[in-house]
Scaffold this active site. Structure first.
Site, PDB file in Angstrom:
ATOM      1  N   SER A 291       0.692  -1.240   0.072  1.00 42.72           N
ATOM      2  CA  SER A 291      -0.446  -0.461  -0.251  1.00 42.72           C
ATOM      3  C   SER A 291       0.621   1.813  -0.012  1.00 42.72           C
ATOM      4  O   SER A 291       1.296   1.656  -1.082  1.00 42.72           O
ATOM      5  CB  SER A 291      -1.266   0.298   1.103  1.00 42.72           C
ATOM      6  OG  SER A 291      -1.766   0.907   1.295  1.00 42.72           O
TER       7      SER A 291
ATOM      8  N   HIS B 130      -6.893  -6.249  -0.866  1.00 41.77           N
ATOM      9  CA  HIS B 130      -5.457  -5.412  -0.909  1.00 41.77           C
ATOM     10  C   HIS B 130      -4.262  -5.679  -0.143  1.00 41.77           C
ATOM     11  O   HIS B 130      -2.595  -6.263  -0.286  1.00 41.77           O
ATOM     12  CB  HIS B 130      -6.204  -4.222  -0.082  1.00 41.77           C
ATOM     13  CG  HIS B 130      -5.144  -2.948   0.283  1.00 41.77           C
ATOM     14  ND1 HIS B 130      -4.102  -2.361  -0.524  1.00 41.77           N
ATOM     15  CD2 HIS B 130      -4.391  -2.755   0.892  1.00 41.77           C
ATOM     16  CE1 HIS B 130      -3.767  -0.995  -0.263  1.00 41.77           C
ATOM     17  NE2 HIS B 130      -3.735  -1.509   0.729  1.00 41.77           N
TER      18      HIS B 130
ATOM     19  N   ASP C  45      -8.551  -5.849  -5.395  1.00 40.04           N
ATOM     20  CA  ASP C  45      -8.140  -4.482  -4.448  1.00 40.04           C
ATOM     21  C   ASP C  45      -8.430  -3.170  -5.055  1.00 40.04           C
ATOM     22  O   ASP C  45      -8.303  -3.331  -6.756  1.00 40.04           O
ATOM     23  CB  ASP C  45      -6.724  -3.956  -3.953  1.00 40.04           C
ATOM     24  CG  ASP C  45      -6.055  -3.183  -3.791  1.00 40.04           C
ATOM     25  OD1 ASP C  45      -7.973  -1.993  -2.672  1.00 40.04           O
ATOM     26  OD2 ASP C  45      -5.275  -2.575  -3.568  1.00 40.04           O
TER      27      ASP C  45
END
Length: 511
Positions: free
Chosen positions: A230, A485, A428
């Site tokens: 991320s 994610h 994601d």
């Protein structure tokens, strides 16, 4: 003056006894006896609890948890267990990106590798946010223990796909205010926190690693890699670049310290370049494997806004580099693209297969870490554990850090010969695989055109297709099927295979 709480999870050593020359023990009112080590060159102090018995329950696998203190009031928490049986010698650093990971101060966890820890590589994991705890990675993704979905126990269970199957894992909460890390108050009851950008965070990570290698000399000379997730798309390239630059200063005699043998950087579902990835929000929302989130008319509206206002604002941020211009880019793109798309349909931005209200992955670990008996055993101090700290996010927002591209830094790292993996779960949205793929194709290095022309091919695990990938030299892009994610949570077997292959240094390949 500020405090970092690093969460370190190392996993790849059976016997990693800290250096004893500079150690002592003392009783601390917040926790059991600590072993304390002072790193004279930097003034950093490591204080840790040995083998708490929390999380890693594999016999003969060591772990340490505690704090790194740098200067007055700067305390980074760590938790680390060494590995048992890997024959490789590499160190990795992992990170996580974008908005849902935030904390205050730093916490660290270290776990030895479950196999041949004396020779296994060293890996460090960072979650993102900015401002989220790496306990997310430890308890929800790739750590020695986890809380399975639907389980009714308040105690974690052993994770057979933990990354410390092959490496000594170090989990780090950063910057200040993240997880269990905390800043000591000054005499007036206030705290001055200066880490408000990716660049300013890098130096503290380097200091931590310097103190760590000095205290745990058994890890000196190990290969080191950085893996991220991320907002780690910002953290990873910046931290790796800082380590390389410090290594060069040490080699030419301008700086005293330990060379960190950085060999790899891995980032899943990364946030790297706003100019590229803001457009991918639109492309992915309209056309993906699972379900369209916007209509064709909405797509056209958002593409127009991207071209007319968002992209020019990002370009202005990149060209001027000022906090004000980058804050403006954040605001414009969020108001005209990100915000409207998230309101257009009921979907979880981290897994579009699910509605906004879906609780997966389970957050059971947060209650666990706030139990007084658990906090006491791992030596945790500071206030109540929070998964993400809004104050850190706001500090980064004020500098416009989100809109500042790390693509040039990533390109330089790849050109330097560092092994780099960009991989992404394909369910994601917030850091979607389309944007990651576009970033990969935009990397500038001497084999760029070869990489761009190459097609994605199946990636298999024991003969079963789990994704698609392409590699040129040491640079790989991998799309992982059926993952949101937090890729290691959704596809643990695939993730462990990828992790192992990167540590082997032979590139990513199908089995």
């Amino acid at each position: 003056m500020f405090v970092l709480w690093l969460t370190l999870l190392l996993a790849s050593i059976t016997t990693s006894t800290p250096t004893t020359a500079n150690t002592l023990t003392y009783t601390q009112k917040h926790a059991p006896n600590y072993t304390v080590f002072t790193h004279a060159p930097t003034g950093a102090t490591l204080s840790f609890v040995n083998n708490s018995g929390i999380c890693e329950t594999t016999p003969n696998v060591n772990q340490y948890s505690g704090y790194l203190s740098v200067g007055e009031g700067l305390n980074m928490f760590f938790w680390y267990p060494p590995p048992l049986s890997s024959s490789q010698s590499s160190t990795l650093v992992f990170q996580e990106t974008k908005r849902n990971l935030i904390s205050f101060s730093r916490g660290n966890r270290f776990f030895e590798s479950r196999h041949t820890p004396r020779s296994a590589p060293l890996a460090t994991w960072f979650n993102g946010g900015p401002g989220c705890s790496s306990m997310i990675g430890l308890f929800q993704e790739n750590g020695p223990c986890h809380f399975p979905l639907g389980g009714d126990s308040n105690e974690p269970v052993r994770n057979p796909y933990s990354f410390n199957e092959v490496a000594n894992m170090l989990y780090i909460d950063q910057p200040v205010g993240v997880g269990f890390s905390y800043a000591d108050a000054d005499g007036n009851g206030g705290v001055e926190v200066n880490v408000n950008s990716t660049e300013s965070a890098a130096g503290y990570v380097w200091v931590f690693l310097q103190a760590f290698f000095e205290a745990f000399r058994v890890y000196e000379g190990r290969d080191v890699a950085i893996f991220t997730e991320s907002y780690g798309g910002h953290y990873g390239p910046s931290f790796a670049s800082h380590i390389q630059s410090q290594n060069e200063l040490i080699r030419n005699g301008s700086l005293s310290g330990e060379i960190i043998n950085l060999v790899a950087l891995g980032i899943n579902n990364a946030w790297i370049d706003a100019g590229i990835q803001e457009k991918s929000y639109i492309d992915f929302a309209y056309n993906n494997t699972y379900r369209s989130l916007i209509t064709s008319a909405q797509r056209d509206t958002y593409l127009s806004a991207y071209e007319k206002t968002c992209l020019p604002a990002v370009h202005n941020c990149t060209s001027t580099g000022t906090d004000e211009s980058c804050r403006t880019a954040n605001r414009v793109c969020s108001n005209q693209i990100e915000g409207p798309i998230t309101r257009a349909a009921d979907f979880n931005v981290y897994d579009i297969r699910k509605p906004k209200s879906d609780p997966e992955p389970p957050g059971t670990y947060m209650g666990y870490l706030n139990r007084e008996d658990v906090r006491r055993r791992i030596g945790a101090r500071g206030g109540r554990f929070r998964e993400c700290a809004g104050g850190v996010t706001l500090d980064f927002a004020r500098t416009g850090d989100n809109a500042k591209t790390l693509l040039p830094t990533l390109s330089t790292l790849i050109q330097s010969g560092l092994q780099v993996l960009l991989w992404a779960g394909d369910a994601d949205w917030i850091c979607n695989w389309v944007g990651n793929y576009d970033v990969a194709n935009a990397v500038i290095f001497d084999r760029q055109e070869e990489f761009r022309r190459k097609e994605l091919v199946p990636y298999t695990v024991d003969g079963v297709e789990r994704g698609t990938f392409k590699s040129v030299g040491g640079f790989t892009f991998l799309r992982v099927f059926g993952a949101g994610h937090e890729v290691p949570y959704y596809q643990p077997e695939t993730s462990l295979q990828v992790f192992r292959q990167v540590l082997e240094g032979r590139g990513v390949y199908s089995t």
